[in-house]
Design a protein around this motif. Sequence first.
Motif, PDB file in Angstrom:
ATOM      1  N   ASP A  45     -13.923   6.444  -6.194  1.00  0.00           N
ATOM      2  CA  ASP A  45     -13.019   5.652  -7.036  1.00  0.00           C
ATOM      3  C   ASP A  45     -11.806   6.471  -7.466  1.00  0.00           C
ATOM      4  O   ASP A  45     -10.678   5.977  -7.433  1.00  0.00           O
ATOM      5  N   LEU A  46     -12.042   7.724  -7.866  1.00  0.00           N
ATOM      6  CA  LEU A  46     -10.939   8.579  -8.297  1.00  0.00           C
ATOM      7  C   LEU A  46      -9.985   8.854  -7.135  1.00  0.00           C
ATOM      8  O   LEU A  46      -8.763   8.799  -7.299  1.00  0.00           O
ATOM      9  N   GLU A  47     -10.526   9.134  -5.956  1.00  0.00           N
ATOM     10  CA  GLU A  47      -9.681   9.396  -4.786  1.00  0.00           C
ATOM     11  C   GLU A  47      -8.849   8.169  -4.444  1.00  0.00           C
ATOM     12  O   GLU A  47      -7.660   8.272  -4.161  1.00  0.00           O
ATOM     13  N   ARG A  48      -9.465   7.001  -4.489  1.00  0.00           N
ATOM     14  CA  ARG A  48      -8.753   5.756  -4.186  1.00  0.00           C
ATOM     15  C   ARG A  48      -7.644   5.511  -5.220  1.00  0.00           C
ATOM     16  O   ARG A  48      -6.519   5.156  -4.875  1.00  0.00           O
ATOM     17  N   LYS A  49      -7.942   5.763  -6.479  1.00  0.00           N
ATOM     18  CA  LYS A  49      -6.964   5.579  -7.548  1.00  0.00           C
ATOM     19  C   LYS A  49      -5.789   6.543  -7.387  1.00  0.00           C
ATOM     20  O   LYS A  49      -4.631   6.151  -7.492  1.00  0.00           O
ATOM     21  N   LEU A  50      -6.091   7.818  -7.114  1.00  0.00           N
ATOM     22  CA  LEU A  50      -5.030   8.812  -6.917  1.00  0.00           C
ATOM     23  C   LEU A  50      -4.178   8.471  -5.701  1.00  0.00           C
ATOM     24  O   LEU A  50      -2.955   8.591  -5.738  1.00  0.00           O
TER      25      LEU A  50
END
Length: 63
Positions: free
Chosen positions: A3-8
């Motif tokens: 989720d964090l990678e997708r958001k970044l």
Amino acid sequence: MSDLERKLYRIIYNMSRFRRNPSIDELKRKTGKDEKSIRKAVRNLMTRNELAWDKEKKEWRFK
């Protein structure tokens, strides 16, 4: 992709469309995560070739 990678990825992509590279402080504010987590996630994106930094043009390249 976490989720964090997708958001970044989305934040960097959207900001780079307007020729603006987000700073670490902006990424911290937009994600609510600490610098260590952000750097690790960006590094993971770069090792999987989802994201790359073009040193000559000083801009991000996307898959």
